[in-house]
Design a protein around this motif. Structure first.
Motif, PDB file in Angstrom:
ATOM      1  N   SER A  25       0.498  -1.586   0.024  1.00  0.00           N
ATOM      2  CA  SER A  25       0.073  -0.260  -0.083  1.00  0.00           C
ATOM      3  C   SER A  25       0.990   1.370   0.015  1.00  0.00           C
ATOM      4  CB  SER A  25      -0.824   0.236   1.249  1.00  0.00           C
ATOM      5  OG  SER A  25      -0.265   0.074   2.747  1.00  0.00           O
ATOM      6  N   ALA A  29       0.237   3.782  -3.277  1.00  0.00           N
ATOM      7  CA  ALA A  29      -0.565   4.829  -3.099  1.00  0.00           C
ATOM      8  C   ALA A  29      -0.583   6.229  -3.906  1.00  0.00           C
ATOM      9  CB  ALA A  29      -0.614   5.230  -1.698  1.00  0.00           C
ATOM     10  N   PRO A  30       0.520   5.764  -3.793  1.00  0.00           N
ATOM     11  CA  PRO A  30       1.513   7.177  -4.754  1.00  0.00           C
ATOM     12  C   PRO A  30       1.683   6.295  -6.132  1.00  0.00           C
ATOM     13  CG  PRO A  30       3.759   6.224  -2.817  1.00  0.00           C
ATOM     14  CD  PRO A  30       1.547   5.658  -3.178  1.00  0.00           C
ATOM     15  N   GLY A  32      -0.856   5.092  -8.171  1.00  0.00           N
ATOM     16  CA  GLY A  32      -2.444   5.577  -8.338  1.00  0.00           C
ATOM     17  C   GLY A  32      -2.358   6.854  -8.031  1.00  0.00           C
ATOM     18  N   PHE A  33      -1.609   7.979  -7.379  1.00  0.00           N
ATOM     19  CA  PHE A  33      -1.688   9.365  -7.260  1.00  0.00           C
ATOM     20  C   PHE A  33      -1.536   9.731  -8.666  1.00  0.00           C
ATOM     21  CE2 PHE A  33       0.131  13.594  -6.784  1.00  0.00           C
ATOM     22  CZ  PHE A  33      -1.136  14.193  -5.878  1.00  0.00           C
ATOM     23  N   THR A  34      -0.264   8.813  -9.089  1.00  0.00           N
ATOM     24  CA  THR A  34       0.473   9.571 -10.598  1.00  0.00           C
ATOM     25  C   THR A  34      -0.178   9.172 -11.754  1.00  0.00           C
ATOM     26  OG1 THR A  34       3.076   8.758  -9.208  1.00  0.00           O
ATOM     27  CG2 THR A  34       2.533   9.647 -11.469  1.00  0.00           C
ATOM     28  N   ALA A  36      -3.533   9.271 -11.677  1.00  0.00           N
ATOM     29  CA  ALA A  36      -4.418   9.939 -11.592  1.00  0.00           C
ATOM     30  C   ALA A  36      -3.875  10.969 -12.432  1.00  0.00           C
ATOM     31  CB  ALA A  36      -4.921  10.061 -10.093  1.00  0.00           C
ATOM     32  N   ALA A  37      -2.853  12.053 -12.137  1.00  0.00           N
ATOM     33  CA  ALA A  37      -1.828  12.756 -12.396  1.00  0.00           C
ATOM     34  C   ALA A  37      -1.837  12.958 -13.565  1.00  0.00           C
ATOM     35  CB  ALA A  37      -1.381  13.488 -11.733  1.00  0.00           C
ATOM     36  N   TRP A  39      -2.874  10.462 -16.118  1.00  0.00           N
ATOM     37  CA  TRP A  39      -4.597  10.683 -16.834  1.00  0.00           C
ATOM     38  C   TRP A  39      -5.503  12.318 -16.953  1.00  0.00           C
ATOM     39  CZ3 TRP A  39      -6.959   8.353 -20.031  1.00  0.00           C
ATOM     40  CH2 TRP A  39      -8.224   8.072 -20.218  1.00  0.00           C
TER      41      TRP A  39
END
Length: 51
Positions: A25, A29-30, A32-34, A36-37, A39
């Motif tokens: 995790s 977490a980073p 998934g954030f990357t 999203a950014a 995308w």
């Protein structure tokens, strides 16, 4: 003497699975954030380039 069986917990694989999920995790977490950014950036480029 017979060893006393330990009570089953929610983690049947033992503490190694809990440690693995915690470390995973920490990396997910980073990631998934990357993603999203990236995308959002792709959508912004596509929206600005289409007009």
């Amino acid at each position: 003497m017979r060893p006393v069986p330990l009570p089953r917990s929610r983690h049947p694989a033992g503490p190694s699975s809990r440690h693995r999920s915690a470390s995973m995790s920490r990396y997910v977490a980073p990631l998934g954030f990357t993603l999203a950014a990236v995308w959002v950036a792709v959508l912004f480029v596509l929206a600005s380039g289409s007009h």
